[in-house]
Scaffold this active site. Structure first.
Site, PDB file in Angstrom:
ATOM      1  CB  CYS A 131      -0.917   0.056   1.334  1.00  0.00           C
ATOM      2  SG  CYS A 131      -2.039   1.471   1.377  1.00  0.00           S
ATOM      3  CB  CYS A 134      -0.520   2.547   4.129  1.00  0.00           C
ATOM      4  SG  CYS A 134      -2.152   1.972   3.406  1.00  0.00           S
ATOM      5  CG  ASP A 135       3.120   1.295   4.401  1.00  0.00           C
ATOM      6  OD1 ASP A 135       2.828   1.675   5.388  1.00  0.00           O
ATOM      7  OD2 ASP A 135       3.112  -0.095   4.250  1.00  0.00           O
TER       8      ASP A 135
END
Length: 306
Positions: A131, A134-135
């Site tokens: 992701c 997300c990261d």
């Protein structure tokens, strides 16, 4: 006893719950994580009708959920461990509790498939991610690689090009199956993005954190090392069907087979969204599946009452 149990609160599950509740059916909606599904893993959706300038994933998710406000939808946070029973009396077990429903709508979606390489699991959260939204920020100003050939891989490579210093896009074929518009943007970002065709990742390097990849040309077999700080994997999806009856018919990849009305081979069980065996997996198709499944379930409930 609920009229319908909906498993999964992504676009398909939320839409199905909305349509069922508006038809005066009692609905129990399960979600094991934050409602919204994979919308929350998308930075911006540019192809959702009604939003010509695009809309952030979390914003669309909030709008979906807001549509349930005031409706008779009981929401439960938990993981469904098993589904048993038959039409008119299905049972979903979650956290040691049993929930009864006359129909069952499976909208569990799919999770990102991993590469199956040694050390991959160990390096998740230590350089390996599924992701970018997300990261990605953890790799600001660093060098990262994206592996995959579909829209997800292309979208995330573009997103990461705004954050990372260098992005390598790795694909095992000589052409991409993703949308042309994304490819055109990647070509314009050639100063930040390098595309590696006909290439696979054969191994990951690093003990406590990812330090690099071994790349292999699929034609010549020649290998080379690529130093990277992060790797984002987008090589397809695995259906989330662990809790479902074994006799529920699936295709060769494990996705649930349905007819055009989202009916499965088990009367009273319907499937919608990414869990289905189908060609296109998008927010809009998941929503359409959810609406169709809800209508089919409503008709089924009417027949049960006859």
């Amino acid at each position: 006893m609920h009229d319908a149990i909906v498993i999964g609160a992504g676009p398909a599950g939320i839409t199905a719950s909305l349509y069922l509740a508006r038809s005066a059916c009692s609905v129990l909606l399960f979600e094991q994580m934050t409602p919204g599904g994979q919308i929350l893993m998308t930075d911006i959706l540019e192809n959702y009708p009604g939003h010509p300038k695009g809309i952030k994933g979390y914003e669309l998710s909030d709008l979906f959920l807001a549509h349930l406000d005031g409706l008779a939808v009981e929401r439960v946070s938990g993981t469904v461990e098993s589904v048993s029973g038959a039409a008119g009396n299905f049972v979903a077990r979650s956290d040691g509790n049993d929930y009864a429903g006359k129909t069952m709508l499976v909208c569990t979606g799919a999770r990102h498939r991993n590469l199956g390489l040694e050390n991959e699991t160990k390096l998740v959260g230590r350089g390996v991610s599924y992701c970018a939204l997300c990261d990605g920020n953890f790799f600001r100003g660093q060098t990262v690689a994206v592996v995959g050939g579909g829209n997800s891989a292309l979208e995330e490579a573009l997103y990461l090009s705004k954050i990372a210093d260098k992005v390598y896009l790795i694909h095992r074929r000589d052409s991409f199956r993703g949308a042309k518009t994304y490819l055109e943007r990647l070509e314009k970002a050639s100063d930040k993005v390098s595309i590696l065709h006909d290439t696979v990742i054969s191994s990951l390097h690093g003990e406590t954190a990812l330090t690099g990849l071994t790349l292999k040309n699929v034609h010549s077999g020649k290998e080379r090392h690529l130093s990277v700080d992060g790797l984002f994997v987008y090589v397809g999806f695995t259906p989330m069907t662990d809790c479902l009856p074994e006799n529920l018919v699936r295709d060769s990849h494990g996705f649930i087979t349905t007819d055009t009305e989202m009916r499965t081979n088990i009367p009273g069980i319907f499937a919608a969204g990414d869990i289905r065996s189908k060609l296109c997996r998008q927010v809009i198709t998941a929503s359409g599946d959810g609406a169709t499944a809800a209508q089919a379930a409503f008709v089924f409930l009417e027949q049960l009452h006859v």
